[in-house]
Design an enzyme around this catalytic site. Structure first.
Site, PDB file in Angstrom:
ATOM      1  N   ILE A 186       0.723  -1.102   0.134  1.00  0.00           N
ATOM      2  CA  ILE A 186       0.091   0.059  -0.122  1.00  0.00           C
ATOM      3  C   ILE A 186       0.797   1.157   0.035  1.00  0.00           C
ATOM      4  O   ILE A 186       1.655   1.619   0.919  1.00  0.00           O
ATOM      5  CB  ILE A 186      -0.763   0.131   1.244  1.00  0.00           C
ATOM      6  CG1 ILE A 186      -1.957  -1.399   0.959  1.00  0.00           C
ATOM      7  CG2 ILE A 186      -1.865   1.299   1.390  1.00  0.00           C
ATOM      8  CD1 ILE A 186      -2.544  -1.574   2.300  1.00  0.00           C
ATOM      9  N   GLU A 187       1.033   1.928  -1.175  1.00  0.00           N
ATOM     10  CA  GLU A 187       2.068   2.955  -1.117  1.00  0.00           C
ATOM     11  C   GLU A 187       1.339   4.324  -1.333  1.00  0.00           C
ATOM     12  O   GLU A 187       1.970   5.249  -1.919  1.00  0.00           O
ATOM     13  CB  GLU A 187       2.805   2.550  -2.472  1.00  0.00           C
ATOM     14  CG  GLU A 187       3.590   1.362  -2.240  1.00  0.00           C
ATOM     15  CD  GLU A 187       4.725   0.961  -3.212  1.00  0.00           C
ATOM     16  OE1 GLU A 187       5.408   2.044  -3.892  1.00  0.00           O
ATOM     17  OE2 GLU A 187       5.049  -0.096  -3.804  1.00  0.00           O
ATOM     18  N   GLN A 188       0.132   4.518  -0.785  1.00  0.00           N
ATOM     19  CA  GLN A 188      -0.599   5.583  -0.847  1.00  0.00           C
ATOM     20  C   GLN A 188      -0.131   6.575  -0.040  1.00  0.00           C
ATOM     21  O   GLN A 188       0.423   6.433   1.197  1.00  0.00           O
ATOM     22  CB  GLN A 188      -2.059   5.422  -0.403  1.00  0.00           C
ATOM     23  CG  GLN A 188      -2.604   4.365  -1.581  1.00  0.00           C
ATOM     24  CD  GLN A 188      -3.874   3.703  -0.917  1.00  0.00           C
ATOM     25  OE1 GLN A 188      -4.715   4.246  -0.539  1.00  0.00           O
ATOM     26  NE2 GLN A 188      -3.870   2.545  -1.404  1.00  0.00           N
TER      27      GLN A 188
END
Ligand SMILES: *[C@@H]1O[C@H](CO)[C@@H](O)[C@H](O)[C@H]1NC(C)=O
Ligand SMILES: *[C@@H]1O[C@H](CO)[C@@H](O)[C@H](O)[C@H]1NC(C)=O
Ligand SMILES: *[C@@H]1O[C@H](CO)[C@@H](O)[C@H](O)[C@H]1NC(C)=O
Length: 370
Positions: free
Chosen positions: A123-125
C-alpha cells in the site's frame, strides 16, 4: 490440474466453506510452510514462467504480483519457500471497520483456497500523520496479521515501506506500530530519486550511503533489525538528458512528484537484462560513481539524443548486501525476480547467477564449519 485450479478459484470467489482441491502432485505440498528461515530471500514475481530459472537454493518467499500460479505454489512448497498473496486496498475504503474486516476475511479465504502462506501488503498511498487513514492503516496491518496467523499456521504477513521512514512520497505511516504488528517490513531501497529537491540531474536509483543511512533510521526508531528485509532493484533508470555536461552530469526535465519539483519519473524503468545487452555498445561503457557506489553509462539513441542509465549490478548490490549481515537484518529481496535474462546464452547465464549470488555475499557460517 487445470480443473483443480478452477475449482479452487471458484470456491474462493463464492466464499463457500468446501475445501479446495490440492493441485499438487503430492497432497503434502498443499500444506502451508511453517518453518522460519535464518535469512529471508524475498522475491517479487510478476508472472510468467521465468520463476523456473530462479536460484531456488536461496528463495524463501515468493510474493505473487502476477496471476496466481498453482504450479509455482507447489514448486515453492517443495523447496520450503512461502508463496504469498499481494494485498492492496484503497485506504479510504478501510477506514470503515466493517469494510476493513470484510477485506481481510476475503484475503484469508483466498489465500487458504489457493494454499498460500501469507500476504504482502503493498500500500504505497500518501497518508498524513494522525489522519483517519493513518490509524486505519496500522489497524489493517495488525488485524490482517492476527487473522492470517490464526487461520493459516506459520503464515507470513509483510508490509512494503519506502526506502526511508521520513515521510517519503508523503507516506507518513506509523512505522513503529506497523513493524510491531506484522512479521517483516520489506524496505524498498530503490526509486530513491522519486523526490529530487536539489539539482535536477540523473542519479543512482539506490545510492549506497543514502540507502544504508535510512536503515540506521529505521533501526534508530527502535524497529528490530530482524523485522527488516532489504529490497534491492533489479532494474535501473534510463534518463533522456536535456544536456550532458563534459563532467558527465545529465540534466533531466522537471517532472514534479508529491510536492518535489523534480523526480525519477522523467526516466524510464528498464530491466537488468536490457541494460546488460546495451552497456557494452554504449558510448561510455560501464562507468562507476565512487560517491553513490553505483554503475551507470551513457548512450545516444536513434534520433541522436543522449541518455544516461543508472542501475545496480553485483558490485553495487553486494556492497549493500554486506550491511544485511553486519546489522543482522532479516534478509534481502528484490523487485523483481523476473527482470534477469534467463535464456541459455552463456554470458546471460553467468550474469544472472552473479546477481543471485550478490544477494548473499558471505557464505553462511554453517557452510564454513562443515
Ligand atoms: C553518508 O552521508 C551522511 C550525510 O548524509 C554523511 O554525514 C556521512 O559522512 C556519509 N558517509 C559516508 C561513508 O560517505
Ligand atoms: C549544457 O551544459 C554546458 C556546460 O556543461 C553549458 O555550457 C550549456 O549551456 C548547456 N546547454 C544547455 C542546453 O543547457
Ligand atoms: C560486456 O563486456 C564485459 C566486460 O568486458 C564482458 O564480460 C561481457 O561478456 C560483455 N557482455 C556481452 C553481452 O557481450
Amino acid at each position: 490440474m487445470w480443473f483443480s485450479v478452477f475449482v479452487a478459484v471458484a470456491v474462493g470467489l463464492s466464499g463457500a466453506r468446501a475445501a479446495a482441491v490440492c493441485p499438487c502432485a503430492r497432497e503434502e505440498l498443499c500444506q502451508p510452510v511453517q518453518h522460519e528461515h535464518e535469512l529471508e530471500v524475498f522475491v517479487f514475481d510478476v508472472g510468467g514462467k521465468t520463476w523456473k530459472s530462479y536460484d531456488w537454493s536461496k528463495v524463501t518467499t515468493v510474493a505473487a504480483f502476477g496471476k496466481y500460479d498453482a504450479e509455482l505454489m507447489c514448486y515453492a512448497h517443495s523447496k520450503g519457500a512461502r508463496y504469498v498473496l499481494k494485498g492492496d486496498v484503497s485506504l479510504s475504503d478501510i477506514v470503515d471497520n466493517a469494510k476493513r474486516a470484510a477485506w481481510i476475511k476475503e484475503k484469508v479465504s483466498l489465500a487458504k483456497n489457493q494454499f498460500m502462506d501469507g500476504i504482502n501488503l503493498d500500500i504505497e498511498q500518501a497518508v498524513e500523520q494522525s489522519s483517519p487513514e493513518y490509524y486505519a492503516l496500522t489497524s489493517l496491518v495488525k488485524e490482517t496479521t492476527d487473522m492470517f496467523h490464526q487461520e493459516i499456521p506459520g503464515s507470513q504477513v509483510s508490509f512494503d515501506v519506502a526506502w526511508s521512514p521520513k515521510c517519503i512520497d508523503k507516506r507518513c505511516y506509523d512505522y513503529n506500530a506497523i513493524a510491531n504488528s506484522c512479521d517483516l517490513l520489506f524496505v524498498m531501497s530503490y526509486d530513491e530519486q522519486s523526490q529530487i529537491w536539489g539539482d535536477c540531474i540523473a542519479m543512482a536509483n539506490s545510492p549506497f550511503n543514502q540507502t544504508l543511512t535510512a536503515y540506521d533510521e529505521y533501526i534508530g526508531m527502535k524497529i528490530d533489525p530482524k523485522k527488516l528485509v532489504m529490497g534491492v532493484p533489479w532494474y535501473g533508470y534510463d534518463y533522456t538528458c536535456l544536456n550532458l555536461s563534459q563532467e558527465g552530469v545529465c540534466t533531466i526535465p522537471k517532472v514534479p512528484f508529491r510536492g518535489a519539483p523534480c523526480s525519477d519519473a522523467s526516466g524510464k524503468q528498464i530491466p537488468y537484462r536490457t541494460m546488460m545487452k546495451q552497456v557494452n555498445s554504449s558510448t561510455s561503457g560501464r562507468l562507476w560513481d565512487e560517491i553513490q557506489k553505483a554503475p551507470y553509462y551513457n548512450y545516444k539513441d536513434k534520433v541522436g539524443k543522449l541518455h544516461q542509465v543508472w542501475y545496480d549490478d553485483p558490485e553495487s548490490i553486494s556492497l549493500k548486501a554486506a550491511y544485511v549481515a553486519k546489522q543482522g537484518l532479516r534478509g534481502i529481496g528484490m523487485w523483481n525476480g523476473n527482470l534477469l535474462d534467463y535464456s541459455n546464452d552463456p554470458v546471460a547465464k553467468q550474469q544472472s547467477a552473479d546477481m543471485w549470488n550478490a544477494l548473499i555475499p558471505n557464505q553462511p557460517m554453517s557452510v564454513m564449519v562443515s
